[in-house]
Design an enzyme around this catalytic site. Structure first.
Site, PDB file in Angstrom:
ATOM      1  N   GLY A 103       0.802  -1.219   0.000  1.00 26.63           N
ATOM      2  CA  GLY A 103       0.000   0.000   0.000  1.00 26.63           C
ATOM      3  C   GLY A 103       0.829   1.261   0.000  1.00 26.63           C
ATOM      4  O   GLY A 103       0.367   2.307   0.454  1.00 26.63           O
ATOM      5  N   SER A 155      -1.583  -4.615   9.988  1.00 28.39           N
ATOM      6  CA  SER A 155      -1.331  -3.165   9.884  1.00 28.39           C
ATOM      7  C   SER A 155       0.000  -2.810  10.535  1.00 28.39           C
ATOM      8  O   SER A 155       0.123  -1.801  11.224  1.00 28.39           O
ATOM      9  CB  SER A 155      -2.474  -2.364  10.533  1.00 28.39           C
ATOM     10  OG  SER A 155      -3.678  -2.632   9.881  1.00 28.39           O
ATOM     11  N   THR A 167       4.159  -0.083   8.541  1.00 33.09           N
ATOM     12  CA  THR A 167       4.599   1.297   8.769  1.00 33.09           C
ATOM     13  C   THR A 167       5.030   1.475  10.225  1.00 33.09           C
ATOM     14  O   THR A 167       5.972   2.204  10.521  1.00 33.09           O
ATOM     15  CB  THR A 167       3.481   2.292   8.416  1.00 33.09           C
ATOM     16  OG1 THR A 167       2.975   1.937   7.134  1.00 33.09           O
ATOM     17  CG2 THR A 167       4.008   3.713   8.366  1.00 33.09           C
ATOM     18  N   GLY A 170      -4.218   0.167   8.195  1.00 31.83           N
ATOM     19  CA  GLY A 170      -4.738  -0.617   7.080  1.00 31.83           C
ATOM     20  C   GLY A 170      -6.047  -1.334   7.340  1.00 31.83           C
ATOM     21  O   GLY A 170      -6.817  -1.566   6.419  1.00 31.83           O
ATOM     22  N   GLU A 171      -6.295  -1.734   8.561  1.00 31.71           N
ATOM     23  CA  GLU A 171      -7.417  -2.645   8.797  1.00 31.71           C
ATOM     24  C   GLU A 171      -8.661  -1.995   9.390  1.00 31.71           C
ATOM     25  O   GLU A 171      -9.782  -2.367   9.056  1.00 31.71           O
ATOM     26  CB  GLU A 171      -6.936  -3.801   9.691  1.00 31.71           C
ATOM     27  CG  GLU A 171      -5.982  -4.707   8.938  1.00 31.71           C
ATOM     28  CD  GLU A 171      -5.271  -5.707   9.821  1.00 31.71           C
ATOM     29  OE1 GLU A 171      -4.366  -5.290  10.567  1.00 31.71           O
ATOM     30  OE2 GLU A 171      -5.618  -6.888   9.770  1.00 31.71           O
TER      31      GLU A 171
END
Ligand SMILES: Cc1cc2nc3c(=O)[nH]c(=O)nc-3n(C[C@H](O)[C@H](O)[C@H](O)COP(=O)(O)OP(=O)(O)OC[C@H]3O[C@@H](n4cnc5c(N)ncnc54)[C@H](O)[C@@H]3O)c2cc1C
Lengths: 287, 746
Positions: B475, B515, B518, B705-706
């Site tokens: 992503g 997630s 990052t 992300g989630e």
């Protein structure tokens, strides 16, 4: 697999007539090639009709009838001003097929001969009274569009028969047509119900009408009672209720992953009303 | 590890540069899973069970092997025996043993010199089955008389008397439930159901595998985590992990579904047998039939509320089927069910159930969207019953720092309150609505993850820096890593190159999942490049003849720390790098850890829909995602995650579902009938990034992300209720279901 590129429809017909295994004609290929890749159909003979002269032509004859070649793609139809002005319902049905990419290849006759009860251009063609010319071992014949489908994946074409062109009648005065389909999404989906309405008005009164449903029976359904509900009316509420009832009653759908029987019947009535309104407005519009 | 979290004064963090992998991806140069070729490569094709449940009586490959160009056929007999636990489950899922457990279950595979030939050969492999009774619905699978899929395999947690399809049972809670319900003015209880959905990644699974008779091999694969692929493939084949080098390709989406193996061990087995590299690429139908969709679920929720909206008690019972294998995500579903609220008494119960469906895999916040659908729908129903504002009621009960979480621990600094306040203040929440239109809101949570992480950074002779990470970029993580490295070193973003490297180049890395990338890879990147700057300070100190402590690193330069350190002009990273060969040799940094300071992310969504009362068709008119990112390293990619979560959630809510026929076969194995939203189905999804820094990351990052997929299911259901006056407690809310509900209401 043998791949053929005949130069005439007579040739195409002869190859198909002589073939012994699975035979397919290749127009846009947006059904055939997809089915081949998915292992649904593996033709022994694939007969490409795009090398035949005239298959890309759109011609308005002297009597104002439209003659459309067998390889004219959706995008060529939707970009054609004269056709769109005469038969907006037919063209919007074809325009719904697939995406921009698919539109660059997909044809009316492929849509018709693939034999899907949900084919989007077929109800509009039938409502318009379109005909096709069929070239076969026994010569050429004219057939009404609604007489081609014979059930899911089947047509009434005999072995060796190929369609060489499609003809839309002269539009004449006070005419209007429309096609609507129901899909769960907004694009790239298959009709759960489709409905085309073609009508003619004199003043505010409907004088001629044809109502055709798709995706609610093994083939398209030409609904005579729905047409009767419209003819003589000014599309008042009473006519609309009768139209919807006739459309719902004409459905012979199945329960499947795309919709229930009850849902298809209900929505057929809804689409009939909505399509009739559009066709009526078009008939009384600029023309 | 105490971290001195920096939250302001950033130079690169929070900017929106183009992603370094962008040009290659949009011009078609990037190499994905199916883009790998090797000399002499064969093509592998799987033979799959057409039955939902069937004993494999005989597999005869004689005709296939007789075809010229067919080089190998493998069945379960080509895999080692004696595996246990999850290793056995994975092996059994990759290649059925005695019984095919679902429609699409692999039973054999063939390798040939061309794909066409391999497909032809696969059709010639004759498999004789004895069809067994099957069950695909979770509630049916628990009923007496349901076929037992794996009798005797349940673990110790399952109470006696339950159907043998129940594999695991979980129960926990705190507080006095009865007293809580007694104190409520309104107690409501309902049952909710969600269908299985697929992640819908665009790129099908693909790999190129090579394994020699000496047990040494290499693989190129499309995956979220190549160390996972290595470990699982090695276990399934009985080889050492060090002998298998796995390189990840670019990845066209994963969403959790590419954290496990399906074709990879089979391609290796074919290669070992044929003595040639073998490539396998799934078709879309194979992806839908035989990879890992989510669980389907059936959920009872009960909640007590006072007239003023105070929640007094809540109870949830969650039944999930995760296919013919244990490990449906009941744990995380239950943990998330009431995580948004400070409720004095909560109770959770979960059943992990087998059914004749493919083995579920992770899908974005596994379990949480289903739990949120149940809880957040019920909260909406209760707010309606009591005439309360749904966002203010959520705010009143919201979890915050110091709240004892429904799943046990005490929350550290979290940002739910901030998302709710931002949602209430957002113009969307007050915008007028038209006829047949309605608005829904919901909140959701994901705890996020740290996980094993190993990162290296190396200084180039010109002062540019290469960062080697082990988490595939799904992503935009290369861009985020480069931004963090640039910030930490004070060098331009363009001077940092981030590579995703193979299993031979770093210590173990968990996948890009939970997630975590990052957060964890970012933290490791910052620490690794800081080692470079401290080594550069040492080189400068040596040059100036002063102690290293008297040198600081600032704006990409070594500088004397103050007037007492001496008067020296700053030395740039470029100057120091150019002479590093003669000042002590190459300079690199490395950091590895299992960081556990990840911070959970909360989100609140607002959605407006219009429902056609005559057809039941739902149009999403407006959508706003408000979510806590901790710190948005690259805001555009954070927004992309928010939007993607909402888009997938909208699909799950409205039209996506696994449809099984009475024969137990999956009926919608192509994207025509497995309806993910198309672009024209969605409005531009508006985003609001809330930043409540996570004290566990140097720059305050939380995973993003989630969480974005957790509120949409209930938010859309709540909006449909508002628009059409009907409450749908089963997903998907497809037009036939909505129309039937409207007609039933009359
Ligand atoms: C992504 C995608 C989306 C689609 N969406 C839609 C949609 O929304 N609505 C819809 O209705 N369809 C849809 N389709 C199906 C398809 O595009 C249409 O049916 C299209 O009109 C077929 O035309 P074609 O020229 O590509 O046919 P082809 O694939 O070339 O042929 C189709 C069939 O017609 C026969 N045939 C072709 N020409 C002749 C001829 N001259 N004489 C006799 N038989 C002939 C062939 O033998 C074959 O059986 C979609 C397809 C795809 C791939």
């Amino acid at each position: 697999m043998r791949y053929h590129t005949p130069a005439t429809f007579e040739n195409a017909s002869a190859i198909a007539a002589a073939a012994s295994g699975v035979t397919r004609f290749l127009a846009g290929g947006t059904d055939v090639l997809v089915q081949m890749r998915a292992d649904i159909v593996t033709p022994d003979d694939l007969i490409d009709i795009k090398h035949i002269s005239g298959v890309k032509d759109i011609v308005q004859e002297d009597d104002k009838c439209w003659s459309i070649g067998a390889a004219v793609a959706g995008a060529e139809l939707t970009a054609h001003k004269g056709l769109c002005a005469d038969w907006p319902g037919v063209i919007e049905g074809m325009g719904l097929v697939g995406s921009t990419q698919v539109q660059g290849r997909a044809t009316l006759i492929g849509n018709l001969c693939n034999g899907s009860p949900a084919a989007d251009s077929v109800p509009g063609l039938a409502a318009a009274g379109a005909e096709v010319s069929v070239v076969g071992p026994k010569g050429t014949r004219q057939v009404k569009v609604e007489d081609i489908p014979a059930g899911p994946g089947k047509t009434t074409l005999a072995k060796g028969e190929v369609i060489s062109g499609i003809y839309l009648p002269p539009r004449g005065k006070g005419g209007g047509d429309a096609y609507l389909r129901f899909i769960p999404r907004t694009e790239m989906d298959i009709a759960v119900v489709g409905c085309a309405v073609n009508l003619r008005v004199e003043g505010d009164t409907i004088t001629e009408a044809r109502v055709v449903l798709g995706a609610v029976a093994p083939t398209i359904v030409v609904v005579e009672d729905a047409a009767k509900a419209l003819i003589g009316s000014t599309l008042d509420d009473k006519a609309l209720v009768a139209l919807a009832a006739a459309a719902s009653a004409a459905c012979r759908p199945i329960n499947d992953k795309r919709g229930t029987i009850e849902f298809r019947k209900d929505v057929a009535g809804v689409l009939a009303r909505r399509a009739a309104k559009i066709a009526y407005d078009r008939a009384r519009g600029a023309k | 590890m105490p971290l001195d979290t920096k939250t302001t004064g950033f130079k690169y963090i929070g900017t929106r540069p183009d992603r370094p992998d962008g040009i290659d991806k949009v011009t078609g140069k990037a190499r994905y899973g199916a883009d790998a070729y090797a000399p002499g490569m064969l093509h592998g094709v799987m033979v799959r069970s057409p039955h939902a449940h069937a004993r494999i009586k005989k597999i005869d490959a004689t005709k296939a092997l007789a075809l010229k160009g067919v080089k190998a056929v493998v069945t379960r007999a080509d895999f080692p025996t004696g595996l246990e636990g999850e290793d056995w489950n994975i092996q059994e899922n990759c290649m059925a043993g005695e019984v095919a457990l679902y429609d699409g279950h692999a039973v054999a595979a063939v390798a040939a010199t061309s794909l066409l030939l391999a497909r032809e050969a696969a059709k010639l492999i004759e498999v004789e089955y004895e069809v067994l009774p099957h069950v695909t619905d979770v509630d049916e699978a628990m009923k007496p008389g349901a076929p037992a899929i794996r009798a005797g395999a349940a673990d110790y947690s399952v109470p006696e008397g339950l159907h043998p399809n129940v594999m695991r049972y979980i129960e926990y809670g705190h507080g006095d439930l009865e007293a809580g319900f007694a104190a409520a003015d309104l107690v409501m209880e309902n049952t909710y159901k969600t269908e299985a959905t697929h992640q819908g990644y665009i790129e099908p699974h693909a790999c190129l595998a090579q394994l020699g008779s000496d047990g040494k091999g290499e693989m190129w694969v499309c995956t979220q985590g190549h160390w996972f692929i290595r470990r699982m493939s090695a276990a399934v084949l009985g080889i050492d992990v060090a002998n298998l080098r796995v390189t990840p390709s670019e990845i066209g989406g994963g969403f959790g579904g590419k954290t496990t193996v399906f074709i990879e061990p089979v391609a290796l087995a074919l290669s070992r047998k044929a003595g040639k590299p073998v490539k396998m690429v799934m078709t879309r139908s194979e992806v839908l039939r035989a990879t890992g969709p989510t669980s389907s679920s059936s959920i009872d929720v009960k909640m007590g509320m006072k007239k003023d909206g105070t929640m007094t008690a809540a109870k949830v019972t969650m039944r999930m089927q995760g296919g013919a294998f244990p490990m449906a995500p009941i744990d995380s579903a239950l943990d998330c069910a009431f995580s948004c609220y400070n409720i004095p008494a909560v109770h959770h119960e979960g059943y992990d159930v087998l059914a004749n469906r493919p083995k579920q895999a992770a899908y974005r916040a596994p379990g949480s969207p289903m739990a949120a659908f149940a809880t957040e729908s019920l909260v909406d129903e209760m707010c309606r019953a009591l005439g309360l504002d749904p966002l203010k009621t959520r705010l009143k009960n919201a979890s915050r720092e110091g709240t004892k979480a429904s799943f046990g621990p005490t929350f550290p600094r979290i940002g739910l309150v901030e998302t709710l306040e931002a949602a209430i203040a957002h113009p969307h929440y007050a915008a007028p609505l038209g006829t047949n239109q309605g608005r829904g809101v919901a909140s959701g949570y994901w705890m996020n993850w740290g996980g094993e992480t190993s990162v290296s950074a190396a200084l180039g002779e010109d002062g540019s820096v290469t960062v080697s990470v082990g988490t595939p970029d799904i992503g935009g993580s290369r861009a985020s890593m480069a931004l963090m490295a640039a910030e930490a070193l004070g060098i331009p973003y363009e001077n940092v190159r981030v590579n995703v490297v193979d299993t031979g180049s770093l210590g173990v890395n968990e996948p890009t999942h939970g997630s975590r990338a990052t957060y964890a890879t970012g933290l490791a990147t910052i620490e690794a490049v800081k080692q470079i700057s401290s080594k550069l300070c040492q080189r400068a100190a040596d040059k100036w003849g002063i102690p290293a402590e008297a040198v600081i690193w600032e704006d990409g330069c070594a500088k004397p720390s103050g007037p007492n350190a001496g008067e020296f002009p700053p030395l740039t990273i470029g100057e120091l790098a150019a002479e590093m060969g003669s000042t002590g040799g190459p300079i690199s940094g490395h950091f590895e850890a299992t960081p556990s300071g990840h911070g959970g992310s909360f989100g609140t969504h607002i959605v407006d829909v219009e429902v056609d009362p005559e057809t039941g068709h739902t149009s999403v008119l407006r959508y706003t995602v408000v979510q806590d990112a901790g710190k948005a390293i690259h805001p555009a990619y954070v927004e992309g995650q928010f939007q993607g979560g909402a888009a997938q959630g909208i699909g799950w809510a409205l039209n996506e579902e696994y449809i099984y026929g009475a024969d137990g076969r999956l009926q919608n194995t192509v994207f025509l009938d497995y309806r993910i939203p198309v672009a024209s189905d969605l409005p531009m999804i508006d985003t609001v990034i809330v930043e409540v820094p996570n004290p566990g990351h140097p720059y305050g990052v939380r995973g993003v992300g989630e969480t974005g997929i957790t509120p949409p299911l209930p938010a859309v259901a709540n909006a449909v209720h508002a628009a059409a006056g009907v409450r749908l407690r089963s997903l998907p809310m497809s037009p036939p279901r909505i129309l039937a509900a409207i007609k039933a209401k009359g």
